[in-house]
Design an enzyme around this catalytic site. Structure first.
Site, mmCIF file in Angstrom:
data_model
loop_
_atom_site.group_PDB
_atom_site.id
_atom_site.type_symbol
_atom_site.label_atom_id
_atom_site.label_comp_id
_atom_site.label_asym_id
_atom_site.label_seq_id
_atom_site.Cartn_x
_atom_site.Cartn_y
_atom_site.Cartn_z
ATOM 1 N N TYR A 37 3.409 93.544 62.486
ATOM 2 C CA TYR A 37 3.527 92.110 62.201
ATOM 3 C C TYR A 37 3.553 91.328 63.517
ATOM 4 O O TYR A 37 2.812 90.365 63.701
ATOM 5 C CB TYR A 37 4.804 91.836 61.390
ATOM 6 C CG TYR A 37 4.949 90.380 60.995
ATOM 7 C CD1 TYR A 37 4.437 89.908 59.791
ATOM 8 C CD2 TYR A 37 5.584 89.466 61.847
ATOM 9 C CE1 TYR A 37 4.547 88.575 59.430
ATOM 10 C CE2 TYR A 37 5.697 88.128 61.499
ATOM 11 C CZ TYR A 37 5.181 87.689 60.287
ATOM 12 O OH TYR A 37 5.286 86.362 59.952
ATOM 13 N N ASP A 38 4.401 91.778 64.440
ATOM 14 C CA ASP A 38 4.523 91.072 65.721
ATOM 15 C C ASP A 38 3.215 91.068 66.497
ATOM 16 O O ASP A 38 2.860 90.086 67.149
ATOM 17 C CB ASP A 38 5.636 91.695 66.573
ATOM 18 C CG ASP A 38 7.002 91.427 65.966
ATOM 19 O OD1 ASP A 38 7.088 90.521 65.116
ATOM 20 O OD2 ASP A 38 7.961 92.137 66.321
ATOM 21 N N SER A 83 23.447 56.958 50.389
ATOM 22 C CA SER A 83 24.502 57.965 50.206
ATOM 23 C C SER A 83 25.154 57.751 48.842
ATOM 24 O O SER A 83 24.698 56.913 48.067
ATOM 25 C CB SER A 83 25.507 57.911 51.345
ATOM 26 O OG SER A 83 26.258 56.740 51.229
ATOM 27 N N LYS A 115 26.919 69.982 45.483
ATOM 28 C CA LYS A 115 26.782 69.115 46.662
ATOM 29 C C LYS A 115 26.825 70.020 47.887
ATOM 30 O O LYS A 115 27.871 70.571 48.240
ATOM 31 C CB LYS A 115 27.911 68.085 46.696
ATOM 32 C CG LYS A 115 27.742 67.071 47.797
ATOM 33 C CD LYS A 115 28.703 65.908 47.585
ATOM 34 C CE LYS A 115 28.484 64.798 48.582
ATOM 35 N NZ LYS A 115 28.724 65.192 49.954
ATOM 36 N N ARG A 136 18.728 62.124 58.307
ATOM 37 C CA ARG A 136 19.091 60.908 57.577
ATOM 38 C C ARG A 136 19.446 59.773 58.534
ATOM 39 O O ARG A 136 19.119 58.622 58.283
ATOM 40 C CB ARG A 136 20.283 61.206 56.650
ATOM 41 C CG ARG A 136 20.770 59.979 55.943
ATOM 42 C CD ARG A 136 21.794 60.280 54.877
ATOM 43 N NE ARG A 136 22.175 59.028 54.236
ATOM 44 C CZ ARG A 136 23.148 58.236 54.668
ATOM 45 N NH1 ARG A 136 23.851 58.575 55.727
ATOM 46 N NH2 ARG A 136 23.418 57.105 54.048
ATOM 47 N N GLU A 170 18.734 69.205 51.672
ATOM 48 C CA GLU A 170 19.788 69.514 52.639
ATOM 49 C C GLU A 170 19.386 70.687 53.525
ATOM 50 O O GLU A 170 18.871 71.697 53.035
ATOM 51 C CB GLU A 170 21.054 69.871 51.851
ATOM 52 C CG GLU A 170 22.321 69.686 52.593
ATOM 53 C CD GLU A 170 22.855 68.247 52.564
ATOM 54 O OE1 GLU A 170 22.121 67.328 52.123
ATOM 55 O OE2 GLU A 170 24.002 68.058 52.992
ATOM 56 N N LYS A 304 34.149 65.241 44.502
ATOM 57 C CA LYS A 304 34.529 66.062 45.652
ATOM 58 C C LYS A 304 35.438 67.217 45.237
ATOM 59 O O LYS A 304 36.437 67.000 44.558
ATOM 60 C CB LYS A 304 35.266 65.202 46.689
ATOM 61 C CG LYS A 304 34.406 64.090 47.277
ATOM 62 C CD LYS A 304 33.404 64.606 48.263
ATOM 63 C CE LYS A 304 34.024 64.738 49.630
ATOM 64 N NZ LYS A 304 33.014 65.084 50.649
ATOM 65 N N CYS A 414 51.000 99.123 68.013
ATOM 66 C CA CYS A 414 52.255 99.793 68.322
ATOM 67 C C CYS A 414 52.136 101.194 67.733
ATOM 68 O O CYS A 414 51.936 101.337 66.527
ATOM 69 C CB CYS A 414 53.432 99.050 67.700
ATOM 70 S SG CYS A 414 54.960 99.993 67.814
HETATM 71 S S1 IVH Z 1 21.579 63.129 46.070
HETATM 72 C C1 IVH Z 1 20.995 58.706 46.375
HETATM 73 N N1 IVH Z 1 22.119 65.628 45.698
HETATM 74 O O1 IVH Z 1 25.499 64.319 49.874
HETATM 75 C C2 IVH Z 1 21.279 60.099 46.118
HETATM 76 N N2 IVH Z 1 22.916 64.594 47.686
HETATM 77 O O2 IVH Z 1 26.968 61.478 50.061
HETATM 78 C C3 IVH Z 1 20.987 60.907 47.275
HETATM 79 N N3 IVH Z 1 24.106 66.106 49.202
HETATM 80 O O3 IVH Z 1 23.735 62.434 52.216
HETATM 81 C C4 IVH Z 1 21.741 62.116 47.427
HETATM 82 N N4 IVH Z 1 23.886 67.917 47.969
HETATM 83 O O4 IVH Z 1 23.441 64.925 52.301
HETATM 84 C C5 IVH Z 1 22.257 64.572 46.507
HETATM 85 N N5 IVH Z 1 22.494 67.899 45.273
HETATM 86 C C6 IVH Z 1 22.624 66.828 46.067
HETATM 87 C C7 IVH Z 1 23.301 66.909 47.311
HETATM 88 C C8 IVH Z 1 23.424 65.742 48.086
HETATM 89 C C9 IVH Z 1 24.354 67.407 49.108
HETATM 90 C C10 IVH Z 1 24.550 65.248 50.316
HETATM 91 C C11 IVH Z 1 23.472 64.473 50.983
HETATM 92 C C12 IVH Z 1 23.921 63.035 50.982
HETATM 93 C C13 IVH Z 1 25.360 63.141 50.635
HETATM 94 C C14 IVH Z 1 25.740 61.961 49.769
#
Ligand code: IVH
Length: 654
Positions: A37-38, A83, A115, A136, A170, A304, A414
């Site tokens: 591969y390399d 956000s 998230k 972002r 992400e 959260k 020990c």
């Molecule tokens: S949706 C307008 N989906 O959470 C909606 N965000 O505070 C846009 N994040 O900056 C975001 N997982 O970095 C969305 N499944 C997910 C996510 C996600 C992580 C992060 C993202 C964003 C922050 C929002």
């Protein structure tokens, strides 16, 4: 060679290398040696350098990183990267739902995604080709990190459809990658910092080595009109992306609670960090109508999960002597609330770890707490400005018995067999949950009984009587009776619990069960040779030597004889002879008859090992309902698969 031949050769090498990379990264398979591969990659690199006009847009050489950059250009996002508003409780979510229902009349359902705890990027594709990727930033302007993103193998350089699209998702670093990288290189506090730090590296070659990943969750721009967000999510897979696979549709907010619980349970076993759940309105055609709050859209909200990491101050380091004599430095912290639990101590593991972290007393540090795991310090946030801040020195002597410590790999130990601290820990281990499991005999009680001279050895526990507790503060008749009763209850204990309880180095619960599957009583184990023990599948040289050494010691033998006077060591239930014994087994999907933990218990009981993910060492995959990609992957890898029901029926568990 004719120019046309060169072009064709470049195309051929590109296709071939992409094919093998796909097999390797997505299916854990290889049809070609690393060396071949390399060599092919090097050849392609040379050709591309000579004939840049023929370099393909999906060339695998992008993955290894090119020229060093002088900086990142600022770019304006075509579509703003918004956000989300955060919520912390079910009540917050119900309030959110009510607000939505006041704005629109249609019935709303939801799509729940994890998230991901990384950093958000937007990827632009033209005609299916990846042309630009940006962080972002402040949502309006970001940084152009295209070259670095090209090294991320889960970002397709060319989509499976030749369309124009902007995808948001992400950038993360998998925990397994983080652990490897962080153990050899500079310290990052957590995978998110490691991902962010890596993506802003000016040398794309280093970014490539950091093995970042991308998970998409939103389409910012496309000509296709998706009615539902889940259709969009599915479409991302069809384009060649790898979205997170635990996302789920729910029909109203009350269904979110089981999803949150399921997420909390799964959180520790994921190979990537998540810090919440994103709940999105499934009916995408309602998104515009729902509008925005001041900075975030109303169509989605973040729930959260409890925090895992906080910042606090290291006040002091104390030393703990373990059962086997290993000295563990313990961080005494300014108490800090992490996700609802006040943490005031954390492990520093060993003195090599202290050096690696470069931590001193007085420093501000990150402390992490996950599940039942002991809290640990992950990094220094900032050093104390106090010039006299304490450097943490390696001890030379055991803090309890003052004998000279010995170094064993990264540990200080020990080795005094009479060390009172070791003896205390051994007794605490002997009565602990996985060993004799004596209720009401917690660590503090053992400490009290040892320090007052009431117990010196395992067998002394069974000699305890009511008089031993006379005049001891906090011990009333009822609690004494409870304790004596719970000790009496353990006068019949299984061989594997006793063997594990002895605390022989390397003999954990699993190894103890492997041994007791072969030997029926303690005397057979005492007289077993190290060769006999090594013959047991799963037991290595070191452990078998430890066992033989333990039983060669006359004091240990004397103690076992004493124990036998008080307890009846009962023979193990035998069902190690299952059709599925001695295998590495992965479970996927669910069953309404058996919980995941129960299935894992069955697997361990028959001397097999439950594995989290399917890989080269997997022997068997058992699947339940809603088994997804793991089942597919196992079938592709040629791993045997069986349904949960058949597994139970054929496995001789009853
Ligand atoms: S949706 C307008 N989906 O959470 C909606 N965000 O505070 C846009 N994040 O900056 C975001 N997982 O970095 C969305 N499944 C997910 C996510 C996600 C992580 C992060 C993202 C964003 C922050 C929002």
């Amino acid at each position: 060679m004719q120019k046309n031949d060169i072009k064709n050769l470049i195309i051929k090498l590109t296709d071939e290398l992409n094919y093998h990379a796909d097999l390797y990264f997505n299916y854990d398979k290889s049809e070609i040696s690393d060396r071949d591969y390399d060599e092919k990659l090097k050849k392609l690199q040379e050709l591309e350098q000579k004939y840049p006009e023929f370099k393909m847009q999906n060339s695998p050489t992008f993955r290894v990183g090119g020229e060093i950059l002088s900086g990142f250009n600022s770019v304006k996002h075509e579509i703003k990267l918004l956000s989300l508003d955060n919520t912390y409780s079910k009540e917050d979510l119900i309030e959110w739902e009510n607000k939505l229902q006041r704005i629109v009349n249609d019935k709303i359902s939801y799509f729940c995604e994890y998230k991901l705890d990384g950093l958000s990027v937007a990827l632009t594709y033209e005609n299916g080709v990846f042309v630009k990727g940006a962080t972002r930033g402040n949502g309006i302007n970001g940084e152009d990190v295209t070259e670095n993103l090209k090294t991320v193998r889960t970002i397709p350089l060319k989509l499976k459809k030749d369309i124009d699209i902007i995808v948001r998702g992400e950038i993360i670093m998998k925990r397994s990658v983080f652990d490897k990288i962080n153990s050899i290189e500079k310290i990052f506090a957590n995978p998110r910092n490691a991902a962010a730090g890596s993506l802003r590296q000016l040398n794309p070659k280093i970014v490539s080595e950091r093995k970042l990943d991308f998970m998409p969750y939103d389409i910012l721009k496309t000509d296709i009109d998706f009615k539902l967000h889940s259709q969009e999510y599915k479409f991302l897979s069809e384009l060649g992306f790898k979205p997170e696979n635990n996302a789920k549709k729910i029909s109203n907010i009350s269904e979110i609670i089981p999803f949150i619980e399921e997420t909390e349970n799964k959180r520790d076993s994921l190979d990537y960090d998540i810090d919440g759940i994103v709940i999105k309105v499934e009916e995408k055609y309602l998104w515009d109508e729902l509008g925005f709050t001041n900075k975030a859209p109303r169509f989605a909200v973040a729930y959260k999960l409890k925090a895992r990491q906080e910042i606090t101050i290291l006040k002091a380091v104390t030393l703990q002597v373990g059962r086997t004599g290993i000295i563990t430095p313990v961080a005494e912290l300014e108490p800090v609330n992490i996700g609802g639990v006040v943490v005031s101590r954390a492990t520093l593991h060993n003195f090599e770890e202290i050096k690696r972290l470069g931590v001193k007393i007085g420093d501000k540090i990150f402390v992490e707490r996950a599940g039942d795991v002991i809290p640990k310090i992950t990094a220094v946030v900032s050093s104390s400005e106090d010039l006299f801040a304490g450097i943490i020195k390696e001890p030379k002597l055991c803090p309890v018995c003052l004998s000279l410590l010995k170094r064993e790999e990264v540990f200080l130990k020990c080795v005094n067999s009479e060390c009172p601290a070791k003896n205390l820990r051994k007794i605490q281990h002997f009565v602990s949950k996985a060993a004799l499991d004596i209720e009401y005999l917690g660590e503090k009680t053992v400490e009290m009984l040892v320090s007052t001279g009431k117990i010196k050895s395992f067998s002394d526990i069974f000699k305890l009587n009511k008089n031993d507790f006379e005049n001891i503060e906090g011990w009333k008749e009822k609690s004494v009776n409870n304790l004596i009763e719970s000790i009496n209850e353990k006068k019949n204990t299984s061989l594997s619990r006793v063997l594990y309880g002895l605390g022989i180095e390397g003999v954990g619960e699993f190894i103890a069960r492997l041994i007791t599957a072969k030997y029926t009583n303690i005397d057979e184990i005492i007289t077993a040779s190290s060769e006999d023990l090594e013959n047991i599948n799963g037991i290595g040289k070191i452990v078998s030597k430890n066992i033989v050494l333990y039983f060669n010691n006359s004091k240990n033998l004397e103690e076992i004889e004493n124990l036998k006077k008080y307890i009846n060591i009962i023979e193990e239930e035998k069902n190690i002879n299952s059709l599925f014994s001695g295998l590495n087994i992965v479970i996927t999907g669910s069953s309404d008859k058996y919980k995941r933990s129960e299935l894992e218990g069955f697997i361990k009981k028959i001397g097999s090992t439950p594995q989290k993910s399917t890989g080269k060492s997997t022997d068997l995959l058992i699947y339940g309902e809603k088994a997804g990609s793991k089942l597919k992957k196992a079938q592709e890898l040629g791993i045997k698969t069986i349904s949960i029901d058949d597994f139970i029926e054929q496995g001789n568990f009853k």
